[in-house]
Structure formats: structure tokens, C-alpha cells
Write an enzyme that holds these catalytic residues in place. Structure first.
Site, mmCIF file in Angstrom:
data_model
loop_
_atom_site.group_PDB
_atom_site.id
_atom_site.type_symbol
_atom_site.label_atom_id
_atom_site.label_comp_id
_atom_site.label_asym_id
_atom_site.label_seq_id
_atom_site.Cartn_x
_atom_site.Cartn_y
_atom_site.Cartn_z
ATOM 1 N N ASP A 36 0.850 -1.196 0.000
ATOM 2 C CA ASP A 36 0.000 0.000 0.000
ATOM 3 C C ASP A 36 0.880 1.237 0.000
ATOM 4 O OD1 ASP A 36 -2.251 -1.829 1.921
ATOM 5 O OD2 ASP A 36 -2.817 -0.771 0.094
ATOM 6 N N ASP A 178 -10.535 -4.574 -1.320
ATOM 7 C CA ASP A 178 -9.502 -4.193 -0.361
ATOM 8 C C ASP A 178 -10.126 -3.337 0.725
ATOM 9 O OD1 ASP A 178 -6.348 -2.321 -0.729
ATOM 10 O OD2 ASP A 178 -7.397 -3.083 1.028
HETATM 11 C C1 DX5 Z 1 -6.507 1.165 2.890
HETATM 12 C C2 DX5 Z 1 -5.615 -0.033 2.789
HETATM 13 C C3 DX5 Z 1 -6.198 -1.168 3.611
HETATM 14 C C4 DX5 Z 1 -5.307 -2.362 3.653
HETATM 15 C C5 DX5 Z 1 -6.060 -3.560 4.167
HETATM 16 O O1 DX5 Z 1 -5.922 2.203 2.186
HETATM 17 O O2 DX5 Z 1 -5.503 -0.418 1.418
HETATM 18 O O3 DX5 Z 1 -7.426 -1.523 3.041
HETATM 19 O O4 DX5 Z 1 -4.802 -2.609 2.419
HETATM 20 O O5 DX5 Z 1 -6.296 -3.313 5.508
HETATM 21 P P1 DX5 Z 1 -7.347 -4.171 6.343
HETATM 22 O O6 DX5 Z 1 -7.387 -5.555 5.762
HETATM 23 O O7 DX5 Z 1 -6.811 -4.147 7.736
HETATM 24 O O8 DX5 Z 1 -8.644 -3.452 6.175
#
Ligand code: DX5
Length: 228
Positions: A36, A178
Site C-alpha cells: 500500500d 480491499d
Molecule cells: C486502505 C488499505 C487497507 C489495507 C487492508 O488504504 O488499502 O485496506 O490494504 O487493511 P485491512 O485488511 O486491515 O482493512
């Protein structure tokens, strides 16, 4: 139809031991690794530069994808491909000329993917499905891990899946989700049509460990995806 894939978000890993985390995710059976990338402008968080990603590239043979939550994805694209990311995901909301940006990624030899935020409609990607290997439907507001899954995104996931199917692209275009993905939300997302599931906190916080978390989410998604 593309198979179910589990893509961990390194955002939720222990940053003091990123290399070990990449190796542990590989051993836990994930299909690829998502980085990310945040610039503190497109989203209010700042994360991984290309050198951090490059430092872990040799630790695993798994594909890397960079989720570019940045204001200038085209300007940064080459650095992340050089760092070892085989797929770059750009946000519709950050591109002045989306087709040009996707074509630039393709010219760099990487797979091009497009992401849409919760407030952006599926129609925003209708004209670029011929250029992408994946559409990412965000199920949280981008910027931070550990947020609650926005279930009201499921009709949009289904709409994107229908758009892909209508163009006979089910075998070439993935649909990724995501945000807030875990064993309890994976089935809804997969039933709606997602085949690539990004999970961060649900993986790293599973008391039974990463392997258990990965296999549980995969099983829940596979059951639902094949039923949809
Ligand atoms: C937001 C990020 C999150 C991450 C996943 O910008 O992209 O969504 O990847 O995080 P979790 O699985 O903890 O929601």
C-alpha cells in the site's frame, strides 16, 4: 473465470521486521503481496517508497503489486516497476488521463490495474476494461488498515463483475477488493464477484497465525465465489 487469490496488505505487518513478514506471508500460502503506497496527499498517510519494496524483492518469488494511493501515479510508476512490482494499481480519482496512465504502466512491462474509491461509481472504469488486468473496488476509505468493511459496496462489486462478463473478459480481468476483508466478510465480497481479496489486519491479528488466516479466508471466498 480467474481463481480466488489472497493478497496480504503489508500495511498491517510489523514494519520493524518487513523482510521476515514477507517470508512468513510466502510460507503462509498467499498468492501475491500488495504494497500500500501512500503519499500523504492522495490519502492522509505516508508509507512505502520503492527502495523499501526493492529491499525485500529477493526474499520471495511471489508477485508484488503496488497499490498507488498517490496523486501522481504516472510520475512514480517506473520506480515501482524497477523495485519489482509486476502490477501497479492506480486510482481513477488521481488520474487526469486514466487511459494514458494505464498505457504508460503497460509500456513499462507491468500489469495495469485501476482502483475506485467507495464514492466512485463502477461506470468510471467502463472505458478502460480493455487496458487492465484487474479492477480494485475499495471496501473502505483508503489510507489506513483496520477499518470496517463497507458492505454497501457489494452491489458495486457485482456491477463491475457484470461489466467484465459483458465484455467476455472474465478470463483476463481480475476483480479485487480491499478493506475490512476477513473470514466474516470474504464470502459477501466473493459472492458479489471478487476473486482477489486483499487482507491486512485480519491476517496479522489471527491468534491461530497467518497460515490459518489465509486458508480460512480462502475457503470462505471459494465457497461463495463458486456459488455466485
Ligand atoms: C486502505 C488499505 C487497507 C489495507 C487492508 O488504504 O488499502 O485496506 O490494504 O487493511 P485491512 O485488511 O486491515 O482493512
Amino acid at each position: 473465470m480467474k481463481p480466488i487469490q489472497i493478497a496480504p496488505s503489508v500495511l498491517s505487518a510489523d514494519f520493524s521486521r518487513l523482510g521476515e513478514a514477507v517470508c512468513e506471508l510466502d510460507s503462509a500460502g498467499v498468492d501475491l503481496i500488495q504494497w500500500d503506497v501512500m503519499d500523504g496527499q492522495f490519502v492522509p498517510n505516508l508509507t512505502f517508497g520503492p527502495d523499501i519494496i526493492a529491499s525485500t524483492r529477493a526474499l520471495t518469488k511471489l508477485p508484488f503489486e503496488a497499490h498507488l494511493m498517490v496523486l501522481t501515479p504516472e510520475a512514480m510508476a517506473a520506480r515501482y516497476v524497477e523495485a519489482g512490482c509486476g502490477r501497479l494499481i492506480v486510482h481513477v480519482e488521481a488520474c487526469n488521463d486514466l487511459r494514458k496512465t494505464l498505457e504508460t504502466i503497460d509500456s513499462l512491462g507491468a500489469k495495469a490495474a485501476v482502483a475506485i474509491n467507495p464514492e466512485t461509481s463502477a461506470s468510471a472504469v467502463a472505458d478502460v476494461l480493455d487496458l487492465v488486468d484487474m479492477v480494485l473496488v475499495m471496501t473502505v476509505r483508503p489510507g489506513f488498515g483496520g477499518q470496517k468493511y463497507i458492505q454497501s459496496m457489494e452491489p458495486k462489486i457485482a456491477e463491475v463483475r457484470q461489466m467484465i462478463a459483458a465484455r467476455n473478459l472474465d478470463d483476463t480481468v481480475n476483480l479485487e477488493v480491499d478493506g475490512g476483508i476477513g473470514v466474516d466478510t470474504a464470502s459477501g465480497a466473493a459472492k458479489a464477484g471478487a476473486n482477489v481479496l486483499v487482507a491486512g489486519s485480519a491476517l496479522f491479528r489471527d491468534p491461530k497465525g497467518l497460515t490459518h488466516a489465509v486458508s480460512s479466508i480462502r475457503a470462505a471466498a471459494t465457497r461463495a465465489f463458486t456459488a455466485h
